[in-house]
Design an enzyme around this catalytic site. Structure first.
Site, PDB file in Angstrom:
ATOM      1  CE  LYS A   5      25.681 -87.951  89.989  1.00 38.87           C
ATOM      2  NZ  LYS A   5      26.559 -87.408  88.931  1.00 38.87           N
ATOM      3  CD  GLU A  27      30.758 -92.807  89.124  1.00 42.11           C
ATOM      4  OE1 GLU A  27      29.621 -92.843  88.657  1.00 42.11           O
ATOM      5  OE2 GLU A  27      31.059 -92.103  90.099  1.00 42.11           O
ATOM      6  CG  ASN A  46      24.737 -90.895  93.017  1.00 43.59           C
ATOM      7  OD1 ASN A  46      24.032 -90.422  93.909  1.00 43.59           O
ATOM      8  ND2 ASN A  46      25.925 -90.389  92.714  1.00 43.59           N
ATOM      9  CB  SER A  67      27.555 -90.330  80.373  1.00 42.20           C
ATOM     10  OG  SER A  67      27.840 -89.016  80.813  1.00 42.20           O
ATOM     11  N   GLY A 115      28.165 -86.813  84.039  1.00 41.72           N
ATOM     12  CA  GLY A 115      27.251 -85.704  83.805  1.00 41.72           C
ATOM     13  C   GLY A 115      27.567 -84.860  82.585  1.00 41.72           C
ATOM     14  CG  HIS A 150      30.352 -89.568  93.206  1.00 40.35           C
ATOM     15  ND1 HIS A 150      30.469 -88.393  92.489  1.00 40.35           N
ATOM     16  CD2 HIS A 150      29.633 -90.416  92.417  1.00 40.35           C
ATOM     17  CE1 HIS A 150      29.846 -88.529  91.331  1.00 40.35           C
ATOM     18  NE2 HIS A 150      29.326 -89.739  91.257  1.00 40.35           N
ATOM     19  CD  GLU A 166      28.670 -85.386  91.079  1.00 40.80           C
ATOM     20  OE1 GLU A 166      28.352 -85.455  89.878  1.00 40.80           O
ATOM     21  OE2 GLU A 166      27.906 -85.726  92.003  1.00 40.80           O
TER      22      GLU A 166
END
Length: 257
Positions: free
Chosen positions: A11, A166, A9, A213, A172, A94, A96
């Site tokens: 991003k 996740e 991904n 990560s 991140g 996701h 985010e």
């Protein structure tokens, strides 16, 4: 056995020119690699360029988001009808998207229905916050996300979905769950919920990635676990050497399960 699947991904990274460079580097690094599904998910604007650059490589292409309508007055959105001619996979839900852009479980469910209806293969993300993790609410919360996402989805549709667990606190941040801990949550919250919804045969067919990560140095810890079938890779997917090493080490780990 479930076939390993590792997706990158990107991003909001990489210009069109940088996309070509990264794809070309990945193609060289992954020559001869077989036995694992590999995909990259660049930004929307780079999808046509990436599609052309990936031709004949065996590396699949995915998008990072999708709307649930085929068309309409939805400024800034991209529909499944637009994506299906460009890519095979699409990331849905996701963290985010959920935390920054306010996506709800209902939206995730609508997107899942739309993507499946148009022939896309969703990578459906679920995961808990650090507060939920510390409070011992992970299994209930993640299981609830899975149930909400699959509302109205049939077993025949479900087998086309890849799950991605996740933990939000590991995305991140440089932190990562342990392989054993991620395996336990996937088994007790993700796959067990899929079993309740669709039966054991379907649940055991569906692939579940770990994300958060993931790096060359820790991928083997995760992919050696029985319940983990791949990885959704963020920052480490932006360098061809790192991502290809993750793919190669992940395949070795999967083969040793």
């Amino acid at each position: 056995m479930r076939r390993p699947f590792i997706a990158g991904n990107w991003k909001m990274h990489k210009t069109i020119g940088e996309t070509v460079s990264l794809v070309e580097a990945l193609k060289k690094e992954l020559v001869g690699v077989a036995g694992c599904d590999v995909a990259v998910c660049p930004p929307f604007v780079a999808l046509p360029t990436a599609k052309k650059a990936l031709e004949g490589s065996g590396i699949s292409l995915g998008a990072q988001n999708v709307h649930w309508e085929d068309q309409g007055a939805f400024t800034g959105e991209v529909s499944p009808l637009m994506l299906v001619a460009l890519c095979e996979y699409v990331i849905i839900g996701h963290s985010e998207r959920r935390s920054i852009f306010g996506e709800t479980d209902e939206w995730v469910n609508r997107k899942l229905h739309a993507a499946l209806a148009r022939g896309l293969k969703p990578i459906l993300c679920v995961g808990e916050s650090l507060e939920q993790n510390k409070a011992g609410k992970t299994e209930a919360f993640v299981g609830g996300q899975v149930r909400a996402a699959f509302e109205g989805i049939t077993a025949r549709q479900a087998v086309r979905v890849t799950m991605a667990y996740e933990p939000i606190w590991a995305i991140g941040t440089g932190l990562a769950a342990t392989g054993e801990g991620a395996n336990r949550i996937i088994g007790k919250a993700v796959r067990s919920t899929l079993t309740d919804l669709f039966g054991q045969d379907v649940a055991q067919t569906m692939r579940v990635q770990y994300g958060g990560s993931v790096k060359p140095g820790n991928v083997a810890e995760f992919l050696s676990q029985d319940e983990i079938d791949g990885a959704l890779v963020g920052g480490a997917s932006l360098k061809a050497v790192d991502f290809s090493e993750i793919v190669k080490k992940g395949m070795v780990a999967q083969g040793g399960r």
